[in-house]
Design a protein around this motif. Structure first.
Motif, mmCIF file in Angstrom:
data_model
loop_
_atom_site.group_PDB
_atom_site.id
_atom_site.type_symbol
_atom_site.label_atom_id
_atom_site.label_comp_id
_atom_site.label_asym_id
_atom_site.label_seq_id
_atom_site.Cartn_x
_atom_site.Cartn_y
_atom_site.Cartn_z
ATOM 1 N N SER A 38 0.824 -1.219 0.000
ATOM 2 C CA SER A 38 0.000 0.000 0.000
ATOM 3 C C SER A 38 0.852 1.260 0.000
ATOM 4 O O SER A 38 0.401 2.315 -0.458
ATOM 5 N N SER A 39 2.089 1.167 0.482
ATOM 6 C CA SER A 39 2.923 2.377 0.575
ATOM 7 C C SER A 39 3.145 3.072 -0.777
ATOM 8 O O SER A 39 3.030 4.291 -0.843
ATOM 9 N N ASP A 67 9.733 -8.211 -6.175
ATOM 10 C CA ASP A 67 9.342 -9.549 -5.730
ATOM 11 C C ASP A 67 8.042 -10.027 -6.363
ATOM 12 O O ASP A 67 7.332 -9.253 -7.024
ATOM 13 N N GLY A 132 9.233 -0.159 -0.054
ATOM 14 C CA GLY A 132 8.407 0.020 1.132
ATOM 15 C C GLY A 132 9.091 -0.795 2.218
ATOM 16 O O GLY A 132 10.162 -1.369 2.001
ATOM 17 N N MET A 133 8.487 -0.855 3.372
ATOM 18 C CA MET A 133 9.098 -1.659 4.441
ATOM 19 C C MET A 133 8.013 -2.405 5.204
ATOM 20 O O MET A 133 6.977 -1.825 5.549
ATOM 21 N N HIS A 138 11.233 -5.906 6.915
ATOM 22 C CA HIS A 138 11.634 -6.563 5.667
ATOM 23 C C HIS A 138 11.592 -5.583 4.503
ATOM 24 O O HIS A 138 10.804 -4.642 4.482
ATOM 25 N N GLY A 140 11.574 -5.724 0.162
ATOM 26 C CA GLY A 140 11.205 -6.761 -0.792
ATOM 27 C C GLY A 140 10.543 -7.819 0.065
ATOM 28 O O GLY A 140 9.679 -7.512 0.891
ATOM 29 N N PHE A 141 10.971 -9.070 -0.066
ATOM 30 C CA PHE A 141 10.509 -10.100 0.870
ATOM 31 C C PHE A 141 11.704 -10.643 1.640
ATOM 32 O O PHE A 141 11.717 -11.801 2.032
ATOM 33 N N ASN A 165 -0.407 -9.571 5.106
ATOM 34 C CA ASN A 165 -0.854 -9.577 3.716
ATOM 35 C C ASN A 165 -2.173 -10.304 3.499
ATOM 36 O O ASN A 165 -2.714 -10.297 2.401
ATOM 37 N N ARG A 167 -5.060 -9.525 4.382
ATOM 38 C CA ARG A 167 -6.178 -8.618 4.066
ATOM 39 C C ARG A 167 -6.465 -8.576 2.565
ATOM 40 O O ARG A 167 -7.551 -8.220 2.142
ATOM 41 N N LYS A 202 4.041 1.829 11.843
ATOM 42 C CA LYS A 202 5.429 1.603 11.417
ATOM 43 C C LYS A 202 6.416 2.405 12.277
ATOM 44 O O LYS A 202 7.633 2.334 12.055
HETATM 45 C C1 GLP Z 1 5.015 -6.681 1.179
HETATM 46 C C2 GLP Z 1 5.989 -6.399 0.033
HETATM 47 C C3 GLP Z 1 7.023 -5.363 0.416
HETATM 48 C C4 GLP Z 1 6.327 -4.176 1.050
HETATM 49 C C5 GLP Z 1 5.651 -4.604 2.331
HETATM 50 C C6 GLP Z 1 4.969 -3.474 3.073
HETATM 51 O O1 GLP Z 1 5.426 -7.696 2.017
HETATM 52 N N1 GLP Z 1 6.678 -7.560 -0.431
HETATM 53 O O2 GLP Z 1 7.762 -4.985 -0.740
HETATM 54 O O3 GLP Z 1 7.258 -3.163 1.315
HETATM 55 O O4 GLP Z 1 4.682 -5.582 1.994
HETATM 56 O O5 GLP Z 1 3.699 -3.269 2.575
HETATM 57 P P1 GLP Z 1 2.806 -2.009 2.865
HETATM 58 O O6 GLP Z 1 3.377 -0.910 2.050
HETATM 59 O O7 GLP Z 1 1.439 -2.413 2.384
HETATM 60 O O8 GLP Z 1 2.869 -1.745 4.331
#
Ligand code: GLP
Length: 241
Positions: A38-39, A67, A132-133, A138, A140-141, A165, A167, A202
């Motif tokens: 979502s970021s 990823d 994103g994080m 983490h 990526g993954f 994830n 959701r 976060k």
């Molecule tokens: C997933 C993706 C990451 C992403 C993370 C955070 O796991 N593989 O690349 O940074 O989610 O997601 P969000 O931005 O929804 O908090």
């Protein structure tokens, strides 16, 4: 490491989109490393607006996503292929043959990861990597581990990532258990990195990732050692720093 403070999610998205569009304007044939989650959605929306106004042109760019879930085909509505087309690629002009993601349908992990790394090398490496994080730090993954990973590889997702994830899926059971991801070394080899973080949930991990000791237990901490990283974070995410 530059910390760029944003008011809220929209401000964060605009500020990060500004950095990416400047990169593409100055180097039209940029190799962009892209992220899901979502970021970055607000960034893609902003870049699409500027593309529609004629302010930025992606026609000469090449993209590599971080990823993809192992086992999901490109047309699965929770695959990162699908996400990227829906949220970005279908609205801009990156040529299809220069869009790259790991192929989740290729179950031979060794073969797929080697192919992906070779494609990144052949493109001359990544000029700007957007990240994103995850809640556990983490990128990526690349999940918390004893070591920092190197090239693209197959990972087992942690319970916390599956939980975060789920959701997007009908249930937690539907979330794939494995993914292909660029390694930490692949990410660190990008010439520039922009990482976006938003929201109060976060705040703890932002503090650990960017102000704590560098450790593979919090993969994003390694970014502190990169020479050109911009952290674009909103006030809520920076509230514990
Ligand atoms: C997933 C993706 C990451 C992403 C993370 C955070 O796991 N593989 O690349 O940074 O989610 O997601 P969000 O931005 O929804 O908090």
């Amino acid at each position: 490491m530059k910390i760029i403070r944003a008011k809220d999610y929209n401000d964060m998205s605009r500020k990060a989109a500004n950095i990416i569009s400047a990169q593409v304007i100055l180097k039209p044939d940029s190799v962009l490393g892209l992220a899901t989650g979502s970021s970055p959605i607000g960034i893609y929306e902003q870049l699409i607006k500027w593309y529609n106004k004629g302010d930025v042109d992606f026609g000469a760019c090449t993209t590599f996503n971080l990823d993809e879930y192992r086992g999901l085909t490109a047309d699965h509505d929770q695959s990162y292929h699908y996400f990227m087309h829906k949220n970005f690629f279908d609205a801009i002009n990156v040529p299809a043959e220069r869009i790259n993601l790991p192929d989740g349908a290729q179950l031979d992990a060794e073969r797929e990861c080697a192919r992906y790394d070779a494609a990144i090398r052949a493109a001359g490496g990544i000029d700007l990597q957007l990240l994103g994080m995850g809640l556990n730090g983490h990128i990526g993954f690349n999940e918390p581990d004893e070591f920092f990973s190197k090239g693209t590889h197959c990972v087992d997702l942690t319970e916390s990532t599956i939980e975060a994830n789920k959701r997007f899926f009908a249930s937690a059971d539907d979330v794939p258990r494995q993914a292909y991801t660029m390694g930490v070394q692949t990410i660190m080899l990008a010439r520039r990195i922009v990482i976006v973080v938003s929201g109060e949930n976060k705040a703890d991990i932002v503090r650990q990732a960017f102000f704590g000791p560098v450790t593979p237990r919090v993969p994003a901490t390694i970014l502190q050692l990169h020479t050109d990283v911009s952290v674009v974070a909103d006030e809520a995410a920076l509230s514990k720093c």
